[in-house]
Write a protein that holds these residues in place. Structure first.
Motif, short mmCIF file in Angstrom:
data_model
loop_
_atom_site.label_atom_id
_atom_site.label_comp_id
_atom_site.label_asym_id
_atom_site.label_seq_id
_atom_site.Cartn_x
_atom_site.Cartn_y
_atom_site.Cartn_z
N CYS A 43 0.83 -1.21 0.00
CA CYS A 43 0.00 0.00 0.00
C CYS A 43 0.86 1.26 0.00
CB CYS A 43 -0.94 0.01 1.21
SG CYS A 43 -2.30 -1.17 1.09
N THR A 44 1.98 1.21 0.68
CA THR A 44 2.86 2.37 0.71
C THR A 44 3.50 2.62 -0.65
OG1 THR A 44 3.35 1.88 3.04
CG2 THR A 44 4.82 3.42 1.90
N ALA A 45 3.88 1.54 -1.33
CA ALA A 45 4.55 1.68 -2.62
C ALA A 45 3.58 2.05 -3.74
CB ALA A 45 5.29 0.39 -2.96
N PHE A 46 2.39 1.48 -3.72
CA PHE A 46 1.41 1.72 -4.78
C PHE A 46 0.32 2.64 -4.23
CE2 PHE A 46 3.42 -2.34 -5.63
CZ PHE A 46 3.79 -2.22 -6.96
N ARG A 47 0.45 3.92 -4.51
CA ARG A 47 -0.41 4.94 -3.91
C ARG A 47 -1.84 4.89 -4.44
NH1 ARG A 47 2.22 6.10 0.44
NH2 ARG A 47 1.16 8.10 0.64
N SER A 48 -2.06 4.18 -5.53
CA SER A 48 -3.43 4.07 -6.05
C SER A 48 -4.34 3.31 -5.10
CB SER A 48 -3.42 3.39 -7.42
OG SER A 48 -2.87 2.08 -7.34
N THR A 49 -3.75 2.54 -4.19
CA THR A 49 -4.56 1.82 -3.20
C THR A 49 -5.07 2.73 -2.09
OG1 THR A 49 -2.61 1.25 -1.90
CG2 THR A 49 -3.27 -0.30 -3.63
N LEU A 50 -4.60 3.98 -2.06
CA LEU A 50 -4.92 4.89 -0.96
C LEU A 50 -5.80 6.06 -1.40
CD1 LEU A 50 -1.29 5.06 0.48
CD2 LEU A 50 -3.18 3.69 1.39
N ILE A 51 -6.47 5.92 -2.55
CA ILE A 51 -7.30 7.00 -3.05
C ILE A 51 -8.49 7.23 -2.12
CG2 ILE A 51 -8.80 7.73 -4.95
CD1 ILE A 51 -6.94 6.25 -6.84
N GLN A 52 -8.74 8.48 -1.80
CA GLN A 52 -9.87 8.85 -0.94
C GLN A 52 -11.18 8.63 -1.70
OE1 GLN A 52 -9.02 9.93 2.11
NE2 GLN A 52 -11.02 10.42 2.97
N PRO A 53 -12.16 7.96 -1.10
CA PRO A 53 -13.44 7.76 -1.81
C PRO A 53 -14.18 9.07 -2.02
CG PRO A 53 -13.59 6.99 0.46
CD PRO A 53 -12.15 7.30 0.21
N GLU A 54 -14.87 9.17 -3.13
CA GLU A 54 -15.67 10.34 -3.43
C GLU A 54 -16.90 10.39 -2.52
OE1 GLU A 54 -14.87 12.73 -5.42
OE2 GLU A 54 -13.04 11.77 -6.18
N PRO A 55 -17.50 11.58 -2.34
CA PRO A 55 -18.67 11.69 -1.45
C PRO A 55 -19.84 10.79 -1.85
CG PRO A 55 -17.78 13.86 -1.93
CD PRO A 55 -17.05 12.90 -2.82
N ASP A 56 -20.01 10.53 -3.16
CA ASP A 56 -21.13 9.70 -3.60
C ASP A 56 -20.78 8.22 -3.66
OD1 ASP A 56 -19.32 10.07 -5.61
OD2 ASP A 56 -20.80 10.19 -7.23
N GLU A 57 -19.58 7.84 -3.22
CA GLU A 57 -19.15 6.44 -3.18
C GLU A 57 -19.25 5.91 -1.76
OE1 GLU A 57 -15.75 6.65 -6.72
OE2 GLU A 57 -15.17 6.55 -4.59
N PRO A 58 -19.24 4.57 -1.59
CA PRO A 58 -19.17 4.00 -0.22
C PRO A 58 -17.93 4.51 0.49
CG PRO A 58 -19.71 2.30 -1.83
CD PRO A 58 -19.37 3.52 -2.62
N GLN A 59 -18.11 4.95 1.73
CA GLN A 59 -17.02 5.58 2.49
C GLN A 59 -16.12 4.52 3.12
OE1 GLN A 59 -16.42 9.10 2.42
NE2 GLN A 59 -17.78 8.61 0.71
N THR A 60 -15.46 3.76 2.25
CA THR A 60 -14.49 2.74 2.65
C THR A 60 -13.27 2.85 1.75
OG1 THR A 60 -15.52 1.11 1.19
CG2 THR A 60 -16.23 1.13 3.50
#
Length: 346
Positions: free
Chosen positions: A189-206
């Motif tokens: 997760c640290t190396a591949f930052r795409s795994t840490l994208i913040q969910p959008e407001p209209d998406e499930p908050q996970t």
């Protein structure tokens, strides 16, 4: 100088005075600022602006009235016929016991929910793999190396790679494997930052899937390591029979310390009380394994370590049943509660 430091409602009141309006409608200002506080203008007060006509109205009374009415407007909201108050939300976040109850509710944070009881969302990147990325990744790789060396030495030196069954049948080794799996997931997760994208407001908050894997492994591995460490040094350790080697220290406390540094200082990983289910699943699986081990596989107490010996179902079933009850009702909740409290501090 004043306007950047004041809420929009107060700046709006002051700007009315600057334009020479002395008998303005405070209710109108309060309602407009409450309806769209972010959209309210923030006029700049320059040094060339005319002085405030304080002889008409006491500005302190005006400002206090507006702020008070805005607080009253924001205190209670209506949602599908039910009243909810900001005070309830703050109480849920203000102490350990209210937050504990809130996290167990169906309306509280989910297993991997990023919502906090105070109404905010956690920052996924800053929580699980903060910047600077190179430093975080390097530390996590070093931590995994220490755990891997401990597992390898235990397997190839202590057990001479001949009794794989005995190696995987002990709780302390389960704990080391869980910690190693977490450290691998954390490094990815640290190396591949795409795994840490913040969910959008209209998406499930996970968080993303792999971040949830990392989160779940952390909530499982850390309390398991704490249980193993406490039981080993309080029940198992015998000063005259057990050597205190580096391998022994890492397996029964050292790796736990690395996990705590990772989750509390390097990152700030929260623990959700609902995630205790994973710890219970593993605990029940281990207890079932001790039954199978006793009646089907070996049944020889000499081939077990001291932690496993307390679950001697074949020779002392009542004692084993008592330890099962103590483990499920006291040891597991207590260990998880300690880890949960530490995550609140972080």
């Amino acid at each position: 100088w004043i306007s950047p430091r004041l809420p929009p409602s107060i700046v709006l009141v002051v700007s009315k005075y600057q334009t020479g309006v002395s008998n303005m409608d405070v209710d109108t200002v309060a309602s407009s600022a409450a309806a769209a506080p972010d959209a309210a203008p923030r006029p700049h007060i320059s040094s060339s602006s005319p002085s405030l006509p304080v002889h008409h109205v006491d500005p302190v009374d005006r400002i206090s009235t507006v702020d008070y009415r805005l607080q009253q407007d924001d205190t209670t909201t209506q949602d599908d016929g039910q009243d909810t108050t900001i005070d309830d939300t703050r109480a849920a976040a203000g102490g350990c016991c209210p937050r504990l109850v809130n996290e167990f509710k169906s309306t509280g944070p989910g297993f991997f929910g990023i919502e906090e009881p105070n109404g905010t969302n956690i920052d996924v990147e800053a929580t699980f793999a903060p910047h600077p990325v190179k430093r975080t990744l390097m530390i996590r790789v070093l931590f995994f190396t220490a755990t891997f060396v401990t597992i390898a030495r235990t397997y190839f030196v202590s057990y001479e790679a001949e009794n794989t069954y005995k190696f995987i049948s002990q709780l302390s080794h389960w704990s080391l494997l869980f910690c190693a799996l977490y450290q691998i997931a954390a490094a990815i997760c640290t190396a591949f930052r795409s795994t840490l994208i913040q969910p959008e407001p209209d998406e499930p908050q996970t968080p993303r899937f792999f971040t949830r894997i990392m989160w779940g492994l952390y909530s499982l591995a850390t309390p398991t390591a704490l249980i193993v460490t406490v039981l080993y040094w309080s029940v198992v350790y015998d000063k005259g029979r057990v050597d205190v080697s580096m391998e022994n220290l890492l397996a029964h406390g050292g790796v736990l310390l690395l996990m705590r540094i990772d989750g509390l200082i390097i990152a700030h990983i929260p623990i959700r009380m609902k995630q205790i289910l994973y710890l219970y699943i593993v605990t029940v699986a281990f207890i079932v394994w001790t039954v199978i081990d006793d009646y089907v596989v070996t049944g020889n107490d000499d081939e077990k370590d001291a932690i496993d010996n307390v679950f001697s179902w074949k020779t002392e079933p009542m004692w084993a049943a008592l330890w099962t009850a103590v483990t499920l009702l006291a040891i597991v909740p207590a260990a998880y509660y300690v880890i949960w409290l530490a995550s609140l501090w972080s």
